[in-house]
Design an enzyme around this catalytic site. Structure first.
Site, mmCIF file in Angstrom:
data_model
loop_
_atom_site.group_PDB
_atom_site.id
_atom_site.type_symbol
_atom_site.label_atom_id
_atom_site.label_comp_id
_atom_site.label_asym_id
_atom_site.label_seq_id
_atom_site.Cartn_x
_atom_site.Cartn_y
_atom_site.Cartn_z
ATOM 1 C CE1 TYR A 195 89.459 34.165 56.579
ATOM 2 C CE2 TYR A 195 89.195 36.353 58.033
ATOM 3 C CZ TYR A 195 88.802 35.600 56.859
ATOM 4 O OH TYR A 195 87.927 36.097 56.238
ATOM 5 C CE LYS A 215 98.653 65.894 67.466
ATOM 6 N NZ LYS A 215 100.020 66.282 67.588
HETATM 7 C C1 PLP Z 1 100.207 66.304 69.031
HETATM 8 C C2 PLP Z 1 101.020 67.245 69.643
HETATM 9 C C3 PLP Z 1 100.737 67.760 70.914
HETATM 10 C C4 PLP Z 1 100.059 66.858 71.784
HETATM 11 O O1 PLP Z 1 100.790 65.833 72.181
HETATM 12 P P1 PLP Z 1 100.206 64.699 73.284
HETATM 13 O O2 PLP Z 1 101.411 63.840 73.573
HETATM 14 O O3 PLP Z 1 99.107 64.107 72.723
HETATM 15 O O4 PLP Z 1 99.832 65.512 74.629
HETATM 16 C C5 PLP Z 1 101.697 68.822 71.268
HETATM 17 N N1 PLP Z 1 102.380 69.480 70.495
HETATM 18 C C6 PLP Z 1 102.608 69.192 69.385
HETATM 19 C C7 PLP Z 1 103.257 70.034 68.407
HETATM 20 C C8 PLP Z 1 101.827 68.121 68.580
HETATM 21 O O5 PLP Z 1 102.095 67.691 67.498
#
Ligand code: PLP
Length: 357
Positions: free
Chosen positions: A254, A34
């Site tokens: 800055y 994702k």
């Molecule tokens: C993003 C996500 C994962 C992966 O989690 P990590 O901590 O990056 O391993 C697993 N399950 C769900 C439902 C997620 O949204």
């Protein structure tokens, strides 16, 4: 060309995926890609894992399309399920697995006419209270969905809130809630994110869902990625584009927040917060130049940041600067900024070219 590049080591991703699989022998894995594969570029990451990964997980149909192009036959799981009726149609056409996390989603699926049935992952709210049904509702919906013309497999999915914290009480409680459904005949069960893959064998079930660990960052505050055997994947590299001698008492950047306490050599580096380097990074945060860790000096600007080169007199304009990577881990930088590696990786902006090795 502006010399700022996010190099992505695809062999390291394969190594990290294989490590996740070794943690959970005999189980299958959805490689979580994702958010553009946590900022690494979903198309390239999926192509690199296509022959290894059992499946992929994403958070939208739009993300799933990118994966489907690279992996025509892979299982692809929509972690939050479908957002509307059009998504239901697309999920069927693309052959996606879909989470079903609430009554609206479930009813909509059962009223849809789909090109072919989809694999459903009924989401159990085991204690995080973000998405999902409670136990009794899961039983109810498992029965209603099984055999429905829209539905192929009926699977169980849940998610941990605190698996990254050593022996947090909630994790055990969530696992208990999941095990309370052992008598229901789900086709498959999936509970484990990276933290649970690495530390909670009883949660491995049938499918694991490693995300952050694939990208060589640690899900734990207390255990480094290197300790876990993970290889860093992204190296963010820029160059020194200017060097200034700054006398004692003069300031840099800055807000004039950094003031020279000794005659100083300040390098200007072409990476800023509009590239995804965190503006919260305080003076003193390390970067790597010629094998030396040198400190940030003053505030991070939109397109540049300044570093104190006084202790590396051989440093020159044109030298490479590792902002994070194998020497300054993204987790170390994140912790200096009060955030997590996940956020820094996913925030590398579109103007930073990704280069794949
Ligand atoms: C993003 C996500 C994962 C992966 O989690 P990590 O901590 O990056 O391993 C697993 N399950 C769900 C439902 C997620 O949204």
């Amino acid at each position: 060309m502006r010399p700022l590049i996010a190099s992505v080591d695809l062999a390291a991703i394969r190594h990290n995926y294989a490590l996740a699989k070794r943690c959970a022998p005999g189980r299958r894995a959805f490689a979580v890609v994702k958010a553009n594969a946590y900022g690494h570029g979903a198309a390239a990451v999926v192509a690199a894992l296509r022959d290894d990964a059992d499946g992929f997980a994403v958070c939208s149909v739009e993300e799933a399309r990118v994966v489907r192009e690279q992996a025509p036959a892979a299982r692809i799981l929509l972690l939050e399920g479908c957002f509307d009726a059009e998504d239901d149609q697309s999920a069927a056409e693309l052959g996606l697995d879909v989470a079903v996390q609430g009554v609206e989603q479930a009813e909509r699926l059962l009223s849809a006419r789909l090109a072919r049935p989809v694999n459903v992952w009924l989401k159990l709210d085991s204690g995080m209270h973000r998405l999902g049904f409670e136990e009794a509702q899961v039983r109810h919906w498992a029965e209603r969905l099984r055999g429905a013309p829209q539905v192929a497999e009926v699977n169980l999915i849940s998610h941990f809130a605190c698996a990254d914290e050593h022996q947090h009480a909630l994790t055990g409680e969530q696992l208990e809630v999941c095990l309370g459904l052992q008598d229901v005949a789900f086709d498959h069960r999936a509970l484990a994110n990276s933290a649970a893959v690495l530390s909670l064998a009883p949660a491995h079930m049938d499918w694991i869902r490693p995300g952050i660990m694939l990208y060589g960052a640690s899900p734990f505050a207390e255990r480094s990625a290197a300790e876990l055997g993970l290889k860093p994947v992204m190296t963010l590299t820029a160059k020194i584009i200017a060097v200034h001698e700054v006398p004692v008492g003069d300031s840099v950047g800055y807000g004039a927040s950094w003031v020279a306490e000794r005659p100083s050599r300040i390098g200007t580096v072409c990476c800023g917060y509009a590239d995804g380097y965190p503006r919260q990074a305080p003076s003193g945060t390390p970067v790597l130049v010629r094998g030396h860790r040198v400190p940030l000096a003053g505030r991070v600007s939109m397109d540049m940041l300044a570093i104190d080169l006084t202790d590396v007199p051989e440093a020159r304009i044109g030298d490479e600067v590792e902002l994070w990577g194998a020497n300054v881990s993204v987790d170390e930088l994140a912790s200096a900024c009060g955030t997590i590696g996940y956020e820094l990786l996913t925030r590398v902006t579109a103007r930073v070219p990704r280069r794949y090795q």
